[in-house]
Design a protein around this motif. Structure first.
Motif, short mmCIF file in Angstrom:
data_model
loop_
_atom_site.label_atom_id
_atom_site.label_comp_id
_atom_site.label_asym_id
_atom_site.label_seq_id
_atom_site.Cartn_x
_atom_site.Cartn_y
_atom_site.Cartn_z
N LEU A 116 -65.39 -7.67 -22.31
CA LEU A 116 -66.67 -6.36 -21.84
C LEU A 116 -65.79 -5.19 -22.73
O LEU A 116 -66.48 -3.89 -23.09
CB LEU A 116 -66.25 -5.99 -20.23
N GLY A 175 -63.81 0.72 -16.47
CA GLY A 175 -65.05 -0.22 -15.90
C GLY A 175 -64.44 -1.42 -16.02
O GLY A 175 -64.81 -2.44 -15.36
N MET A 211 -74.19 -6.70 -17.80
CA MET A 211 -72.82 -6.40 -18.31
C MET A 211 -72.88 -7.03 -19.99
O MET A 211 -71.85 -6.71 -21.11
CB MET A 211 -71.47 -6.56 -17.65
N THR A 222 -72.68 -1.72 -17.25
CA THR A 222 -70.65 -1.17 -17.96
C THR A 222 -71.66 -0.45 -19.25
O THR A 222 -72.79 -0.65 -19.62
CB THR A 222 -69.95 -1.67 -18.16
N VAL A 252 -64.14 1.23 -21.02
CA VAL A 252 -65.85 1.95 -20.45
C VAL A 252 -65.88 1.95 -19.54
O VAL A 252 -65.07 2.03 -18.25
CB VAL A 252 -66.19 -0.27 -20.75
N SER A 253 -66.81 2.62 -18.61
CA SER A 253 -67.34 3.52 -17.54
C SER A 253 -67.86 2.17 -16.73
O SER A 253 -68.71 1.38 -17.38
CB SER A 253 -67.15 4.40 -17.60
N THR A 254 -68.42 2.28 -15.43
CA THR A 254 -69.38 1.73 -14.14
C THR A 254 -70.22 2.78 -14.03
O THR A 254 -70.04 3.84 -13.74
CB THR A 254 -68.89 1.10 -13.55
N ALA A 304 -65.48 -3.59 -13.20
CA ALA A 304 -65.75 -4.45 -12.64
C ALA A 304 -65.00 -6.29 -12.82
O ALA A 304 -65.68 -6.77 -12.26
CB ALA A 304 -66.51 -4.81 -14.38
#
Length: 538
Positions: free
Chosen positions: A195, A294, A186, A229, A238-240, A298
């Motif tokens: 993040l 995300g 991350m 991420t 943000v996406s995961t 996260a």
């Protein structure tokens, strides 16, 4: 008569030996001989307590002896992980070279199936606490990261990606006896724990994505799968994603999934653990969880479980430090008396034991709350739940954060004090595991958010919910079982601190308030641990 021979026999003879201490230390069983741990298991393990107790009794000798020896061998500086970037034919392979002892330890630890549906949660919990007594040992962080990856996949099943079902099976239940290892990548150079500052780009490619960019701090760089991420092209959210290290058929020929490991970090602790810098150049990635959520995913799942595990780890660290310091204090004679018979040393040993028991009891109590809430891994506190449940979820959230910052901070003190009991021998790397574990706990203090970041988060959390969860009620719920005067004192202090400029502009007043907040959190959590310890000892 041969005078030289006579002098050799009579003069300079010293029969002192550490063998009695070593024999006792090396024959200790970390579960069988830790009676406080037995009591904690009896209190929390429920109706299956006997079978869980027996399973741990069978497991513990392997950790205490074989795995401990492997961990000691893996800790030698000459066998630290290093990179082999190319094979003999100039193919880029980025092989992480680790000693054979590490491969043995890793295979046996993961082969236990600690996250399998076949193993009771409390059995897994205590087994992990014992494993953490090895220190990092190259397996503790991989276990922690794998827990988070499994929970993420279970929370957000995705029928469009059969690959994710296979990854879940491989990490949780194993495939043909092989259990995969998870990681979480991350941090980026510009953001660290921030993040939302991620700039790694995820480019849509059919139902999958391709990743481009750099991750700067990637522990468990040797993992099979990683939680990553990134920001989808055109989005500022943000996406995961789940990223396999190798695509099907590519692991044996060492052809990585379109990414390179630039180097392995040189860290002050957790040295057996490969932490790398990774450059993605079109790596295939599978989306998981709500798109553009995300950070919440996260933090709510992966980081929450990592922080929870750090609390379990510190309990293990402290139990070992207290146990070995006590053994040495009972063995070593200095100026005609055993170390334990000096009041200052006796006080230190008692303090170590008390801290270890408090931390262990607190870890059990928090994990019990975690299990009782069934699905507590939420991206925030859900507003559509009954208020009482929301309060319990909030308690859990704050206790995990408090545990993470408090036990890592106290853990460093405990390890340092335990080392002092050994005198000069305490800093000898081959004499004891304590110097290595000391460095590991200092590194653990920085994982998943450093102290000041999490202190700020806790303060803002309590401020944010004050309209439906009054600070006084929060204190009373968390410290249930403590003396009324203790509850009142902490309640008054918290209400007062929430009126102070703890998180505002820097000036003399705000600095003083921030110092008060830091001290309050430590003492408040120790009060919680004290209640937990007393409950175990009843």
């Amino acid at each position: 008569m041969n005078i030289a021979s006579e002098h050799h026999v009579v003069k300079g003879k010293n029969t002192y030996t550490f063998n009695a201490f070593l024999l006792k230390r090396d024959s200790m069983d970390w579960y069988r001989d830790e009676l406080f741990l037995h009591k904690a298991v009896r209190r929390y393990a429920g109706k299956n307590v006997d079978s869980i107790h027996n399973a741990i009794l069978s497991f513990s000798p392997v950790v205490s002896s074989k795995w401990n020896k492997l961990a000691e061998q893996n800790a030698r500086p000459e066998v630290r992980p290093y990179m082999l970037h190319y094979d003999a034919f100039n193919n880029r392979i980025d092989r992480i070279v680790r000693p054979q002892e590490m491969h043995i330890l890793e295979k046996e630890v993961f082969g236990e199936g600690l996250f399998s549906s076949k193993m009771a949660p409390w059995e897994s919990f205590v087994k992990r606490m014992l494993i953490h007594q090895l220190g990092e040992a190259g397996v503790a962080c991989p276990l922690t990261c794998t827990i988070g990856l499994i929970a993420l996949l279970e929370q957000y099943p995705n029928g469009d990606h059969p690959e994710l079902r296979e990854i879940l099976q491989h990490t949780k239940e194993g495939m043909d006896g092989d259990f995969a290892i998870g990681a979480q990548f991350m941090s980026e150079i510009q953001g660290g724990s921030d993040l939302p500052a991620n700039v790694l780009e995820a480019v849509p490619d059919g139902k999958n994505y391709r990743l481009y960019g750099n991750k700067f701090f990637c522990s468990v760089a040797h993992a099979d799968y990683s939680v990553v991420t990134a920001k989808v092209t055109g989005s500022d959210k943000v996406s995961t994603f789940i990223v396999p290290s190798w695509l099907p058929g590519d692991k044996l020929p060492e052809k990585r999934n379109s990414y390179q490991i630039n180097r392995i970090k040189w860290k002050m602790g957790t040295a057996e653990l490969p932490t790398g810098e990774i450059q993605y150049d079109g790596a295939v990635a599978y989306p998981v969880g709500p798109n553009d959520k995300g950070v919440a995913v996260a933090a709510g799942i992966v980081l929450t479980l990592s922080r929870l595990e750090i609390g379990i780890a510190c309990a293990g660290f402290m139990l070992r430090a207290s146990r070995e310091a006590k053994l040495y204090g009972d063995f070593r004679t200095v100026f005609g008396k055993k170390v334990k018979d000096y009041p200052l040393s006796a006080s230190t040993l008692l303090r170590l034991q008390h801290a270890a028991e408090r931390t262990t009891a607190g870890a059990f109590k928090i994990y019990d709350l975690f299990l009782s809430l069934h699905q507590p891994l939420n991206a925030g506190i859900p507003k559509d739940q009954p208020e009482e449940l929301r309060k319990q979820l909030f308690n859990l959230r704050e206790l995990i954060l408090l545990q993470k910052i408090c036990v890592t901070n106290e853990g460093a003190d405990v390890l340092r004090d335990a080392i002092s009991v050994f005198g000069g021998h305490g800093v000898m790397e081959e004499f004891s595991a304590l110097p290595r574990i000391f460095r590991d706990v200092v590194v653990n203090e920085q994982w998943e958010g450093p102290r000041n970041l999490l202190l700020t988060q806790i303060y803002r959390d309590i401020e944010r919910v004050a309209d439906w969860y009054h600070p006084d009620e929060f204190v009373r719920n968390v410290l249930k079982g403590a003396a009324e005067e203790t509850i009142t004192m902490f309640s008054n202090q918290l209400v007062d601190l929430l009126q102070k400029p703890v998180c505002r502009e820097v000036n003399e007043e705000s600095i003083k308030a921030a110092e008060e907040w830091d001290a309050f959190c430590d003492l408040f959590f120790k009060a919680y641990q004290t209640v937990a310890r007393e409950e175990v000892l009843k």
